[in-house]
Design an enzyme around this catalytic site. Structure first.
Site, PDB file in Angstrom:
ATOM      1  N   GLY A 282     -15.385  -2.367  -6.241  1.00 21.86           N
ATOM      2  CA  GLY A 282     -14.501  -1.535  -7.060  1.00 21.86           C
ATOM      3  C   GLY A 282     -14.499  -1.908  -8.524  1.00 21.86           C
ATOM      4  O   GLY A 282     -13.710  -1.366  -9.295  1.00 21.86           O
TER       5      GLY A 282
ATOM      6  N   GLU B 268     -14.244 -15.693   2.280  1.00 21.63           N
ATOM      7  CA  GLU B 268     -14.670 -15.780   0.872  1.00 21.63           C
ATOM      8  C   GLU B 268     -13.611 -16.532   0.048  1.00 21.63           C
ATOM      9  O   GLU B 268     -12.425 -16.470   0.359  1.00 21.63           O
ATOM     10  CB  GLU B 268     -14.920 -14.383   0.302  1.00 21.63           C
ATOM     11  CG  GLU B 268     -13.710 -13.459   0.257  1.00 21.63           C
ATOM     12  CD  GLU B 268     -14.043 -12.076  -0.299  1.00 21.63           C
ATOM     13  OE1 GLU B 268     -13.442 -11.721  -1.333  1.00 21.63           O
ATOM     14  OE2 GLU B 268     -14.874 -11.358   0.304  1.00 21.63           O
TER      15      GLU B 268
ATOM     16  N   ARG C 210     -12.249  -5.308   3.180  1.00 21.11           N
ATOM     17  CA  ARG C 210     -11.749  -6.671   3.298  1.00 21.11           C
ATOM     18  C   ARG C 210     -12.635  -7.443   4.265  1.00 21.11           C
ATOM     19  O   ARG C 210     -13.015  -6.944   5.323  1.00 21.11           O
ATOM     20  CB  ARG C 210     -10.295  -6.685   3.799  1.00 21.11           C
ATOM     21  CG  ARG C 210      -9.263  -6.242   2.769  1.00 21.11           C
ATOM     22  CD  ARG C 210      -9.135  -7.260   1.654  1.00 21.11           C
ATOM     23  NE  ARG C 210      -8.075  -6.939   0.706  1.00 21.11           N
ATOM     24  CZ  ARG C 210      -8.241  -6.234  -0.401  1.00 21.11           C
ATOM     25  NH1 ARG C 210      -9.438  -5.758  -0.694  1.00 21.11           N
ATOM     26  NH2 ARG C 210      -7.223  -6.022  -1.207  1.00 21.11           N
TER      27      ARG C 210
ATOM     28  N   SER D  46      -5.510  -9.987  -7.893  1.00 14.59           N
ATOM     29  CA  SER D  46      -5.293 -10.366  -6.501  1.00 14.59           C
ATOM     30  C   SER D  46      -5.459 -11.857  -6.250  1.00 14.59           C
ATOM     31  O   SER D  46      -5.078 -12.353  -5.182  1.00 14.59           O
ATOM     32  CB  SER D  46      -6.261  -9.597  -5.588  1.00 14.59           C
ATOM     33  OG  SER D  46      -7.601  -9.850  -5.956  1.00 14.59           O
TER      34      SER D  46
ATOM     35  N   HIS E 149     -17.915  -9.219  -3.591  1.00 15.31           N
ATOM     36  CA  HIS E 149     -16.632  -8.508  -3.657  1.00 15.31           C
ATOM     37  C   HIS E 149     -16.417  -7.860  -5.032  1.00 15.31           C
ATOM     38  O   HIS E 149     -15.400  -8.071  -5.695  1.00 15.31           O
ATOM     39  CB  HIS E 149     -15.459  -9.435  -3.325  1.00 15.31           C
ATOM     40  CG  HIS E 149     -14.274  -8.713  -2.776  1.00 15.31           C
ATOM     41  ND1 HIS E 149     -13.394  -9.284  -1.903  1.00 15.31           N
ATOM     42  CD2 HIS E 149     -13.816  -7.447  -2.970  1.00 15.31           C
ATOM     43  CE1 HIS E 149     -12.438  -8.419  -1.587  1.00 15.31           C
ATOM     44  NE2 HIS E 149     -12.674  -7.295  -2.225  1.00 15.31           N
TER      45      HIS E 149
END
Length: 376
Positions: A261, A241, A212, A48, A258
Site C-alpha cells: 500500500g 515479520e 496481514r 502502525s 510489506h
C-alpha cells in the site's frame, strides 16, 4: 488560546507545514514514542509501528490518537475507550496502492510465467476497501472475480457476493487475500490459509497475500508449494515479520517487505486523513491546502508509450510501469534479514492516475480508463 501539543511520527510525509498551523508540533522517530516523551501530548499522529497501549498511554494527557494507516490493530482500542481517549484510523487511504500492487504483480506473473490472465478466475477473499476496488478493476485484465466476505454478507445481505468459500477454492486460478487480522469472532482470519484451506484448492492457484502475515502460516505455504496444492505465491505480508522465513521468500514468485500500500498517493491520503481527524476531534481550524495534491512528486517518466509492446501485453505493461516488484523481490530474497531496512528505503511509486498513456488502440482505451490511467 494555547495550541494543543501534537506529537507526530517523523516518518509521516506531507505534513511539513500543515500540522504547525494547528498545533505545537513535536516530531519523534517511531522508536522514540515512550510514555515519558508523550506524557504531555494532547494528540498523537502515528503509523502502525507505534503500539498505543496502556504501557505507552497510562498517566498521559493524550486525548486523541490518529493513525495514518488503514489498520488499527496497533491501537489498544479497549484501553482507549475505557480511558476516554478517542482514536481514529485512515480507512481506504492505501487501498488503491494495494490494488496497484496486486495488478502489477499479476501482470509480471503472467508475462514471466507465460500465463494468460484472460478467462481465468480470481477469488477475492475480503471485499472491503481493497477487495472491493480490486473487484472493479480485475476485469480489465480479463479475469472473472469471485467474491467472498461472510461478515459483509451478515451485515448487508448476500447480493453482490458471488460465492461460498467451497466454490471459491474449487474454481479459482488465483486467490488473493484482503482481510483484517482477527483472532476472535465467528470469522477469525489468523491462520485462515492453513493446511486444510490450501489442500482444498482444486486448480493449483496462485496465492497472493497483501493484507496481514498472520493470515498465511509459513509452514502451510511450504507444504502447499512442495506438494503442488498451489503453483506460486506472491507475498507482501509475512508471519513473524520483520523476522521472516528466508526459505519461503526464496520460494515465492514475488517477495516484498510489506510495502503493497506504500504509494506516494496513499501516504499523502493517510497523513492528511489523520490530521483532519485530529482537527475535527479537537475542534481546530483545518489548515489551508489540507487536500492540495500538488505536493506529490511527479513520476520520473509520467508518459507511457505502449506502441512498442505487443497488443496482448500493453495493459499489463502499463501497470508494470507504475510499480514493478522485481528489484525489491531480488533484494529481499537475497537478504531477508534486511526486511526493515528494505522497507524503510523503499521509494514510494505514484498511482496510475499520475500517468498519461499513448500508443493504445480503442479497445485498450476502455481498459486503461478502468485502471485509472489518463489517456493522451
Amino acid at each position: 488560546m494555547k495550541k494543543p501539543q501534537l506529537i507526530i511520527d517523523s516518518s509521516l510525509p506531507y505534513l511539513s507545514t500543515l500540522a504547525e498551523e494547528v498545533g505545537e508540533v513535536i516530531r519523534l522517530d517511531s522508536a522514540d514514542f515512550t510514555s515519558e516523551r508523550i506524557k504531555n501530548a494532547d494528540a498523537l499522529l502515528i503509523r502502525s509501528v507505534v503500539q498505543c497501549d496502556e504501557a505507552l498511554l497510562k498517566g498521559s494527557s493524550v486525548r486523541v490518537i490518529a493513525s495514518a494507516t488503514a489498520g488499527f490493530d496497533h491501537i489498544d482500542t479497549a484501553y482507549c475507550e475505557g480511558h476516554h481517549i478517542h482514536w481514529y484510523n485512515s480507512p481506504g487511504c492505501n487501498a488503491l496502492g494495494v490494488v496497484q500492487y496486486v495488478l502489477s504483480a499479476l501482470s509480471l506473473w503472467s508475462i514471466q510465467r507465460d500465463e494468460t490472465l484472460q478467462g481465468k478466475t480470481i477469488g477475492i477473499i475480503g471485499v472491503g476497501n481493497v477487495g472491493g476496488r480490486l473487484a472493479k478493476r480485475v476485469t480489465a485484465l480479463g479475469l472473472r472475480p469471485l467474491l467472498y466476505d461472510p461478515p459483509r454478507v451478515e451485515r448487508e445481505g448476500a447480493e453482490g457476493f458471488t460465492t461460498s468459500l467451497d466454490t471459491l477454492l474449487a474454481e479459482s486460478d488465483i486467490i488473493t487475500l484482503h482481510v483484517p487480522l482477527t483472532k476472535d469472532g465467528r470469522y477469525p482470519t489468523q491462520g485462515m490459509a492453513d493446511r486444510a484451506f490450501l489442500k482444498r484448492c482444486s486448480r493449483r492457484p496462485l496465492l497472493i497475500n497483501a493484507c496481514r502475515g498472520g493470515v498465511t502460516p509459513s509452514m502451510a505455504l511450504h507444504e502447499a508449494l512442495d506438494k503442488g496444492w498451489i503453483r506460486d505465491v506472491i507475498l507482501d505480508c509475512w508471519e513473524g515479520e520483520p523476522t521472516i522465513d528466508g526459505r519461503l521468500a526464496r520460494k515465492a514468485f514475488i517477495a516484498t517487505p510489506h510495502i503493497a500500500g506504500w504509494t506516494a498517493d496513499g501516504k499523502w491520503r493517510g497523513s492528511r486523513m489523520a490530521l483532519e481527524a485530529i482537527c475535527d476531534d479537537l475542534a481546530l481550524n483545518k489548515p489551508k491546502g489540507l487536500w492540495d495534491a500538488s505536493c506529490l512528486p511527479t513520476p520520473s517518466t509520467p508518459m507511457i508509450d505502449l506502441s512498442c509492446y505487443p497488443k496482448g501485453e500493453r495493459v499489463r505493461r502499463a501497470l508494470l510501469h507504475t510499480a514493478n516488484p522485481s528489484a525489491t523481490t531480488q533484494e529481499l530474497q537475497a537478504t531477508p534479514q534486511d526486511f526493515n531496512r528494505l522497507r524503510k528505503s523503499y521509494l514510494f511509486p505514484r498511482e496510475a492516475s499520475a500517468y498519461h498513456i499513448v500508443g493504445y488502440d480503442e479497445a485498450e482505451a476502455q481498459l486503461l480508463r478502468q485502471l485509472d490511467f489518463n489517456l493522451s
